[in-house]
Motif scaffolding. Structure first.
Motif, PDB file in Angstrom:
ATOM      1  N   GLU A  14       0.836  -1.210   0.000  1.00 49.99           N
ATOM      2  CA  GLU A  14       0.000   0.000   0.000  1.00 49.99           C
ATOM      3  C   GLU A  14       0.869   1.258   0.000  1.00 49.99           C
ATOM      4  O   GLU A  14       0.527   2.253  -0.649  1.00 49.99           O
ATOM      5  CB  GLU A  14      -0.961   0.000   1.191  1.00 49.99           C
ATOM      6  CG  GLU A  14      -2.036  -1.071   1.108  1.00 49.99           C
ATOM      7  CD  GLU A  14      -2.862  -1.027  -0.167  1.00 49.99           C
ATOM      8  OE1 GLU A  14      -3.316   0.074  -0.540  1.00 49.99           O
ATOM      9  OE2 GLU A  14      -3.038  -2.092  -0.801  1.00 49.99           O
ATOM     10  N   THR A  15       1.972   1.223   0.715  1.00 52.10           N
ATOM     11  CA  THR A  15       2.893   2.360   0.723  1.00 52.10           C
ATOM     12  C   THR A  15       3.513   2.549  -0.657  1.00 52.10           C
ATOM     13  O   THR A  15       3.607   3.677  -1.162  1.00 52.10           O
ATOM     14  CB  THR A  15       3.999   2.159   1.784  1.00 52.10           C
ATOM     15  OG1 THR A  15       3.379   2.016   3.067  1.00 52.10           O
ATOM     16  CG2 THR A  15       4.965   3.325   1.798  1.00 52.10           C
ATOM     17  N   ARG A  18       0.988   4.112  -2.907  1.00 52.06           N
ATOM     18  CA  ARG A  18       0.833   5.546  -2.630  1.00 52.06           C
ATOM     19  C   ARG A  18       1.983   6.331  -3.264  1.00 52.06           C
ATOM     20  O   ARG A  18       1.770   7.342  -3.935  1.00 52.06           O
ATOM     21  CB  ARG A  18       0.774   5.796  -1.131  1.00 52.06           C
ATOM     22  CG  ARG A  18       0.658   7.284  -0.771  1.00 52.06           C
ATOM     23  CD  ARG A  18       0.515   7.523   0.719  1.00 52.06           C
ATOM     24  NE  ARG A  18       1.474   6.839   1.563  1.00 52.06           N
ATOM     25  CZ  ARG A  18       2.727   7.257   1.784  1.00 52.06           C
ATOM     26  NH1 ARG A  18       3.168   8.358   1.221  1.00 52.06           N
ATOM     27  NH2 ARG A  18       3.524   6.573   2.584  1.00 52.06           N
ATOM     28  N   ALA A  22       0.004   7.849  -6.321  1.00 55.62           N
ATOM     29  CA  ALA A  22      -0.519   9.132  -5.855  1.00 55.62           C
ATOM     30  C   ALA A  22       0.535  10.230  -5.897  1.00 55.62           C
ATOM     31  O   ALA A  22       0.235  11.367  -6.237  1.00 55.62           O
ATOM     32  CB  ALA A  22      -1.088   8.991  -4.444  1.00 55.62           C
ATOM     33  N   PHE A  98      -5.353   8.472  -7.917  1.00 60.14           N
ATOM     34  CA  PHE A  98      -4.041   7.919  -8.264  1.00 60.14           C
ATOM     35  C   PHE A  98      -3.631   8.394  -9.658  1.00 60.14           C
ATOM     36  O   PHE A  98      -3.646   7.618 -10.622  1.00 60.14           O
ATOM     37  CB  PHE A  98      -4.076   6.388  -8.216  1.00 60.14           C
ATOM     38  CG  PHE A  98      -4.479   5.833  -6.876  1.00 60.14           C
ATOM     39  CD1 PHE A  98      -3.667   6.016  -5.764  1.00 60.14           C
ATOM     40  CD2 PHE A  98      -5.682   5.160  -6.724  1.00 60.14           C
ATOM     41  CE1 PHE A  98      -4.032   5.518  -4.529  1.00 60.14           C
ATOM     42  CE2 PHE A  98      -6.060   4.661  -5.488  1.00 60.14           C
ATOM     43  CZ  PHE A  98      -5.231   4.845  -4.387  1.00 60.14           C
TER      44      PHE A  98
END
Length: 196
Positions: A14-15, A18, A22, A98
């Motif tokens: 998930e990191t 991101r 993102a 994103f």
């Protein structure tokens, strides 16, 4: 061998998403990803062995999730125009959250190889293209090669978001103003695609 802590594995993925999707840090190192996740690099390598394996895992999850949402819209038992509206909404929501995801996906396909996309199912797309042909026959869409219809749709959606930093600078507009423009895309795209 001890069981892996999937919470840590998920946190790392998930990191990485991101950072890549993102924040646009497509070249983030394993150290940068580990630091952002609050884990040491040894932990990251325990779960993914290398940056390429982490990239592959992130790619596969992102591609499956995006394909799943798109296929769900295309296969829905709804009128065709509503399907297009839903596709636009799903795509814009994803791309707004994103903005670098597409760039990441295309980069990884070109870097890691086309075998990454071999499992994408053609059936939902082929069924949808049949619906596009029917809509063209009914006169609600201009008659063109149905594949062009889908390429046009996705180009109208993704290109402004991929080019957002350049457009904001070129047109001298704030992020807020640019977001307002993106909020208008759905209606503009529908007017461009449909004849009625």
């Amino acid at each position: 061998m001890p069981l892996k802590n999937t919470g840590t594995e998920t946190l790392i993925k998930e990191t990485a998403k991101r950072l890549f999707f993102a924040e646009g840090k497509l070249h983030a190192t394993t150290q940068e990803i580990a630091d952002a996740a609050g884990v040491n690099r040894t932990s990251l390598h325990y779960y993914f062995r290398s940056r390429d394996l982490l990239l592959e895992a992130v790619f596969k999850e992102a591609m499956q999730a995006l394909s799943g949402r798109m296929n769900e819209c295309m296969a829905a038992e709804k009128p065709f125009r509503q399907k297009i509206e839903d596709l636009i909404e799903v795509f814009l929501k994803d791309m707004t959250a994103f903005p670098y995801q597409e760039t990441f996906l295309v980069t990884e396909i070109n870097t890691l190889g086309k075998e990454l996309i071999e499992n994408i199912k053609a059936e939902p797309i082929n069924n949808f293209l049949t619906e596009v042909k029917e809509e063209m026959h009914n006169g609600t869409l201009e008659k063109i090669e149905p594949i062009h219809f889908l390429m046009n749709l996705f180009s109208l959606l993704s290109y402004p978001l991929i080019m957002a930093p350049l457009y904001r600078q070129l047109f001298q507009i704030s992020e807020k103003k640019f977001s307002e423009l993106i909020g208008q895309r759905k209606e503009i795209i529908l007017k461009m695609l449909f004849t009625e």
